[in-house]
Each structure stands twice: as C-alpha cells, then as structure tokens.
Design an enzyme around this catalytic site. Structure first.
Site, PDB file in Angstrom:
ATOM      1  N   LYS A 150      -1.706  -9.082   2.782  1.00 37.82           N
ATOM      2  CA  LYS A 150      -2.142  -9.294   3.996  1.00 37.82           C
ATOM      3  C   LYS A 150      -2.988 -10.789   4.206  1.00 37.82           C
ATOM      4  O   LYS A 150      -2.825 -11.192   5.156  1.00 37.82           O
ATOM      5  CB  LYS A 150      -3.264  -8.322   4.331  1.00 37.82           C
ATOM      6  CG  LYS A 150      -4.489  -8.150   3.476  1.00 37.82           C
ATOM      7  CD  LYS A 150      -5.332  -7.010   3.871  1.00 37.82           C
ATOM      8  CE  LYS A 150      -6.329  -6.655   2.416  1.00 37.82           C
ATOM      9  NZ  LYS A 150      -6.528  -5.401   2.187  1.00 37.82           N
TER      10      LYS A 150
ATOM     11  N   HIS B 270       0.821  -1.246   0.183  1.00 44.76           N
ATOM     12  CA  HIS B 270      -0.050   0.146  -0.082  1.00 44.76           C
ATOM     13  C   HIS B 270       0.790   1.413   0.023  1.00 44.76           C
ATOM     14  O   HIS B 270       0.525   2.303  -0.631  1.00 44.76           O
ATOM     15  CB  HIS B 270      -0.792  -0.028   1.117  1.00 44.76           C
ATOM     16  CG  HIS B 270      -1.791  -1.177   1.524  1.00 44.76           C
ATOM     17  ND1 HIS B 270      -1.646  -1.924   2.525  1.00 44.76           N
ATOM     18  CD2 HIS B 270      -2.641  -1.861   0.506  1.00 44.76           C
ATOM     19  CE1 HIS B 270      -2.380  -3.028   2.367  1.00 44.76           C
ATOM     20  NE2 HIS B 270      -3.187  -2.963   1.413  1.00 44.76           N
TER      21      HIS B 270
ATOM     22  N   CYS C 114     -11.272 -22.519  -6.034  1.00 41.82           N
ATOM     23  CA  CYS C 114     -10.781 -21.353  -6.270  1.00 41.82           C
ATOM     24  C   CYS C 114      -9.626 -20.990  -6.224  1.00 41.82           C
ATOM     25  O   CYS C 114      -8.705 -21.712  -5.445  1.00 41.82           O
ATOM     26  CB  CYS C 114     -11.460 -20.730  -4.999  1.00 41.82           C
ATOM     27  SG  CYS C 114     -10.711 -18.844  -4.744  1.00 41.82           S
TER      28      CYS C 114
ATOM     29  N   CYS D  79     -13.709 -15.355  -1.384  1.00 40.60           N
ATOM     30  CA  CYS D  79     -13.642 -14.312  -2.382  1.00 40.60           C
ATOM     31  C   CYS D  79     -14.829 -13.380  -2.244  1.00 40.60           C
ATOM     32  O   CYS D  79     -14.804 -12.229  -3.008  1.00 40.60           O
ATOM     33  CB  CYS D  79     -13.461 -14.702  -3.814  1.00 40.60           C
ATOM     34  SG  CYS D  79     -11.801 -15.696  -3.878  1.00 40.60           S
TER      35      CYS D  79
END
Ligand SMILES: Nc1ncnc2c1ncn2[C@@H]1O[C@H](COP(=O)(O)OP(=O)(O)OP(=O)(O)O)[C@@H](O)[C@H]1O
Ligand SMILES: [Zn+2]
Length: 639
Positions: free
Chosen positions: A299, A22, A144, A130
C-alpha cells in the site's frame, strides 16, 4: 478428544484498504483451516485488524476523520471482504476491542512485575515514517532503507523489554524444534539475526508524541508501542489468561505471515511469551511477496491489486486457486492477470472442467444419468492404476497441506486429474459400448465418477464453492463437510441414483491470442447520450492534464466566442485560446484555477496561437469551467 488446530493471520494495519497481499495470507489461512476441519480437527481461525499508532492518526487526519471513525471504516472493509472470498474465520479481532486492551495491559503488568520491563533514557536515530529507531548499521548511506530520508537524532525516555535476556534460550529452542519456523530459509534467517547480540526492545512512546495507543498500566504517561499491542492479539482473542479457548487452542497455535514481519514473530513474540510464562506457539509459517513487475505489492507503493475486483471478474474459487497454485509458499511470486487467465484456461477450464463435463455427459449418454455399479474382480483389468493414483494423490495432499505447501498439494490433485483424463482415452468407453462390453463399461464409468468424487473432496479447501457444486452433480449432497478419511477409501460413491445434467464449471476466458485480430466492438453505451466507445487507462494516461491559474484574459478582435488567456503552470506560462467569451467576461476569469490539456499540439485560432485547451462542461446554462474545490498549486498533475 479430537486433535486441535489454531491458525492466525497477521492483524492488518488499517492505514489503507485491503489488497491482494492481505487476501493471499488470509486465503492461505482459510485453506489450512478448512483442511484441518477435513481431518476432523477442532479448529479455530483468527484474523483481524491492527488499529493503533501514529500512521493511523495521520491517515485519519488526511481524510478529516477522527482516528476512531477512520479505523471503524477501514476495519469494516476488511471484515466485509472476507466473506466475499469464502473466508471462514471464527473470530475477527480488533486491537481497539476493550477485551484486547485489557489483556495487553495484563500482559505488560505481568512482565513488568517479573522485572523484565525497565525504564531508560534513550538516544537514537528515529525515522518518523517508520515510527521507529534505527541503529547505524541498519541505515543505508545514513538513510532509512524504506523512506530514503535521514533519520533524526532524538532523545527520549522509554520503557524497554529485556529481550536480550532470552536470546540464548531462543537459539536453543529453535535448534531443538527444527520446524518451529518454516520453511527453512526463514529459520536460517532468524538464526542469522540471533548471531548478533539481541538488544532490548523499546516498547513505549510518550503520550506527548502519541495518544492513539494503549496506555501502559504502570505509567500512564506512556502508551504501548506496536509489538506488545499487536502480537498479543493471538492470545487475547482466546481470552488469555483464563479463557477456555486459550486452554484448548493455544498449544496448537500456528501463525501465517509474510516475510516482512518475521523478526517480530520469530524473535520478539517467542521471547515475550517466554517472559510471560506462556508456552510458545507451534509453528511460524512464512511466505514470500506477491510482486508486480519485480516490486513488492504494497500500500505504501500504491501498486496494489484489488482482490474484490479479481473476485468479481473471475470468481472467488478461481482467484483462490490461482493464488494457492501459483505461489510456492515461502518464495516470491509475481502477479499478473495474464498468468491468472492462463491458469484458468489450462488448469480449470481444460483439465478439471472438461473432465467433469465429459464424464457426466457420458453417464447421461450411456445410462440416462444413472450411476452404474462396478463389476469388481471381473473387470479388474480396467483399473489401469487408477485406484493407486487416487490414493497417492490423497496421501501427497495430506502430507503437503500441513506444511502449507499448497502448490504441491494441488499439483498432486492435478496429477490425478490428468490420470483420469488419460484413463478415458485408454479405456475408450465409446468403444466398450459399441462392442457391447457392458461390464467393462460399467466399471470404467463408475471408476471415473468415483475418481471425480475424490477430486471434489481434495479441491474443497481451496475451491469450496466448486466442490459443493460438483458434489451436487455427483449426488453427494450429504458429504459436506468432506472428511479426508473418506477420500482414502475407493468405492464410496453410491450406485443407482440419477445425476443432474452436466454444467460448465469454468468457462474459458478469451485472450488476445485466442481471438482474431479484429478489434473488439465498442461496448454498448450505458444509456448515456453521446457516449463514446470504451478506452483503456493508458488512453487516459496519454493526456497531460494540469492545474492552470489564469493570470490574464482578453477578448480577440472580431471574434464573439474566443478569448485569449495567459495560463500559469507554475514553471511556465501558456497562451490559450478558449471559446468561452459568451459565458465569461475576461475580468471574471483572472485568478481562476482551471484544468488544462497541456500536451495538445499548438494550433492557431483566428490567427492567435493556442498552446493548450482548458476543459469545460456544456451545461444547460452555458459553459462552465472545470475547476477545483480548494487551492492547488499551478502545474499540479490532474489524473
Ligand atoms: N505483497 C505482498 N505479498 C504477500 N503478502 C502481503 C503483501 N503485502 C502485504 N501482505 C500481507 O499483509 C501483511 C502486512 O500487512 P500490511 O498491512 O503491513 O501491508 P503492506 O501493504 O505490506 O503495508 P506497507 O506497504 O505499509 O508495508 C504481510 O505480513 C502479509 O501477510
Ligand atoms: Zn523510514
């Protein structure tokens, strides 16, 4: 009227704290904004947080908080972090801002009224992790790709945005606007997606499944699902539809994102804008991932680097420089503290730091700190291509920065720094002084100081604090903010004023190979009685600590202190001898949860085998076992 520049970062999802990834995107946007200001552009810089959705509800519940309290706290962490990294955003938007919610609903209604949103029954494969449906094709071995779990088939009625309708238009638009999405590899990636038929986009979730979201204005049994909520921030922040800021800045909009969200930004967002009758943004700038040992820092994986810790250890400018210089915008880069230290020592301490202190020190030595006046044509032979080098650096910088090619822009600056360092060797000011070539010396020293002026200007978007410091030392207090134009003109540094003494801009960082092989002295105990020398995390990691449940306890004959315990670790039972008989009766121990060092070499105590050690504090009132405040499964790892 001045030119306009509008730059945005993604709004970061507040289901966890900010990490280096970030920080990178936000610093890149800051550097771009500072550069635009340097060009004299009317600039607006937006960042913020994305705060709705099921993952937030779950993350909040995990911490026993309401979603509202939770998002307030995490959003505040992002907001507090940015000034620490010298980020100069004009606005911090939150998707829970009432103004934003109003605009999302306005936009949805507008597109609904235009007939581009419809209601439909839908059956699909849904991944709860998700929060989205998958098509068969997107799954890997039926699972997934992110969670490696099988999605569930669920049936649901939802609202859909007629995205497919805009496919042809978008392909055409991308072809006509070559650098709409850049670098090129991502443009190609988007075009590749668009070779397949574009399906309509599901834009809602029933309130029965999700409450923490923005209600659809035309059906309050549903809330907005992700994209109409999140992407809209880029226009809601400007007061769309009627705000002045929207009229001024929107046409110049540029987004910076990492490649994880290129589809929503490169496909959903332009088609949403088109459907709403809003002109599309100018550029989508896509960067790669920071990896840790080949894996994306994220994360979800927990392999994150804390940007604040980096700043506190190395300084904000240094960290910013590293991130901008090390990553080729568009490609992945790998992060390590070693690489950071290498760059600090080579590029900062050596190249620019030494140049700066050398030149200032010589100015003091030869002129008592006073900036000499150059002697023009009389000493033209002392130029050695320096002026041309300065102009070239500035022009390359000006060319590369708007492309977000920060590393190339910085390389051009460092090429000029290298040239200045060589210039000292080539002109040898000490010789000029010895030989009494005063005019030559004056010109050379002036050129060096003037070269430094240009360097301080060019580094200012990336290293704002250092730039200000250097400018003060060159007697240029009034040149903030730096204007790019003044860096293209040679000879702007005034002569005659006295400079402060040199300072060390970037201290060298000792590395293991620099230092000799003797181990570092243990750090001074921080006032703790009986403190032990510092250890590394790897030392802690060597201990296999487990939760143990005591299932049996008995006294050991002839021993006042020892008890024999049977401790369950779930899959096995350990016999442990513990010196706690004076503080605990055997009966009182049954059922207690304790902390066991499970990989301690077995030993015999009073002839009894012990296969571990339980941890206890030695307090004023005797021993006290290290226990847990809630029931934990036996055998759980303690770390
Ligand atoms: N490893 C990374 N490298 C570069 N940028 C990153 C990285 N991780 C996150 N970002 C930045 O954050 C944005 C995504 O934010 P998000 O809050 O989803 O973080 P995340 O750590 O990727 O989350 P998750 O692990 O849940 O996918 C990216 O588009 C990018 O701007
Ligand atoms: Zn998933």
């Amino acid at each position: 009227m001045s030119e306009v520049f509008y730059i945005t970062t993604p709004i970061y999802y507040v289901n966890a704290r900010p990490h280096l990834g970030h920080a990178y995107t936000t610093i890149a946007a800051d550097v771009a904004a500072r550069f635009a200001r340097m060009q004299g552009k009317d600039t607006y810089f937006l960042t913020g947080t994305d705060e709705h959705g099921d993952k937030i509800v779950k993350a909040a519940a995990k911490e026993d908080k309401s979603p509202r309290t939770y998002v307030d706290a995490i959003s505040a962490e992002f907001r507090k972090l940015w000034p620490e990294l010298s980020i100069t955003h004009d606005q911090f938007i939150r998707t829970t801002d009432p103004e934003h919610i109003r605009v999302v609903q306005y936009l949805l209604q507008k597109i609904y009224d235009a007939g581009d949103i419809y209601f439909s029954e839908y059956e699909g494969l849904y991944c709860y992790g998700c929060e989205r449906f998958y098509t068969e094709k997107e799954l890997v071995d039926g699972k997934c790709p992110d969670h490696l779990t099988e999605p569930e088939k669920i049936q649901e009625a939802n609202y859909f945005f007629r995205m497919g309708r805009y496919q042809e238009w978008l392909v055409d638009y991308i072809h006509k606007n070559q650098d709409f999405i850049r670098p090129e590899r991502y443009r190609n990636e988007i075009l590749a997606f668009l070779r397949e038929p574009l399906e309509d986009l599901c834009i809602s979730r029933p309130v029965s499944r999700l409450q923490w979201g923005i209600p659809l204005p035309f059906d309050d049994r549903f809330v907005t699902y992700v994209w109409f909520d999140a992407l809209t921030n880029y226009v809601s922040a400007l007061g769309y539809p009627e705000g002045d800021k929207f009229t001024t800045y929107w046409p110049a909009a540029q987004h910076i994102v990492a490649k994880d969200i290129i589809k929503p930004h490169g496909i959903y967002w332009p088609t949403m804008l088109k459907a709403a009758g809003i002109p599309v943004y100018t550029h989508l700038n896509v960067h790669g991932y920071w990896n840790i040992a080949e894996t994306k820092m994220s994360k979800s994986l927990g392999n994150v680097v804390d940007p604040l810790a980096m700043k506190n250890t190395y300084g904000s400018d240094t960290f910013r420089y590293f991130l901008m210089r090390e990553m080729v915008f568009g490609l992945d880069a790998s992060f390590s503290e070693e690489a950071l230290v290498t760059r600090i020592n080579a590029d900062l301490a050596n190249d620019i730091g030494n140049l700066f202190s050398r030149v200032i020190a010589m100015t003091h030595k030869y002129y008592g700190g006073k900036v000499p006046a150059p002697h023009g044509t009389k000493t033209a032979s002392m130029d050695f291509g320096l002026k041309a080098g300065a102009l070239q650096a500035t022009e390359t910088f000006e060319e590369q920065m708007p492309l977000m090619a920060f590393h190339k822009a910085l390389m051009a600056v460092w090429a000029f720094i290298g040239q200045l360092n060589k210039y000292i060797d080539a002109t040898a000011p000490w010789e000029l002084q010895k030989n009494g070539q005063q005019a030559e010396l004056d010109t050379v020293m002036y050129n060096l100081l003037e070269g430094l002026r240009i360097v301080t200007g060019l580094i200012s978007p990336v290293m704002p604090e250092t730039s200000v410091k250097m400018q003060q030392h060159l007697g240029l207090e009034d040149s903030q903010p730096v204007r790019l134009e003044t860096l293209k003109q040679w000879g702007c540094l005034p002569s005659g004023h006295t400079l402060p003494k040199a300072i060390r801009l970037f201290p060298r960082i000792e590395t293991k190979t620099d230092a000799d092989t003797t181990p570092p002295p243990p750090p001074a105990p921080r006032g703790l009685k009986d403190a032990k020398p510092a250890i590394g995390i790897e030392d802690v990691g060597r201990m296999d600590l487990r939760v143990g449940h005591i299932i049996r306890a008995e006294a050991i004959k002839k021993s006042e202190k020892l008890l024999k315990l049977q401790v369950s670790l779930g899959e096995e039972i350990r016999q442990v001898v513990a010196g706690i008989a004076q503080d605990y009766s055997p009966e009182s121990l049954i059922g207690l949860q304790v902390t066991l060092v499970a990989n301690l070499k077995p030993a015999k105590l009073m002839g009894v085998r012990s296969e571990g050690m339980i941890l206890a504090a030695n307090g004023e009132n005797g021993l006290c076992l290290a226990s847990f405040d809630r029931p934990v499964q036996a055998g759980s790892i303690v770390k």
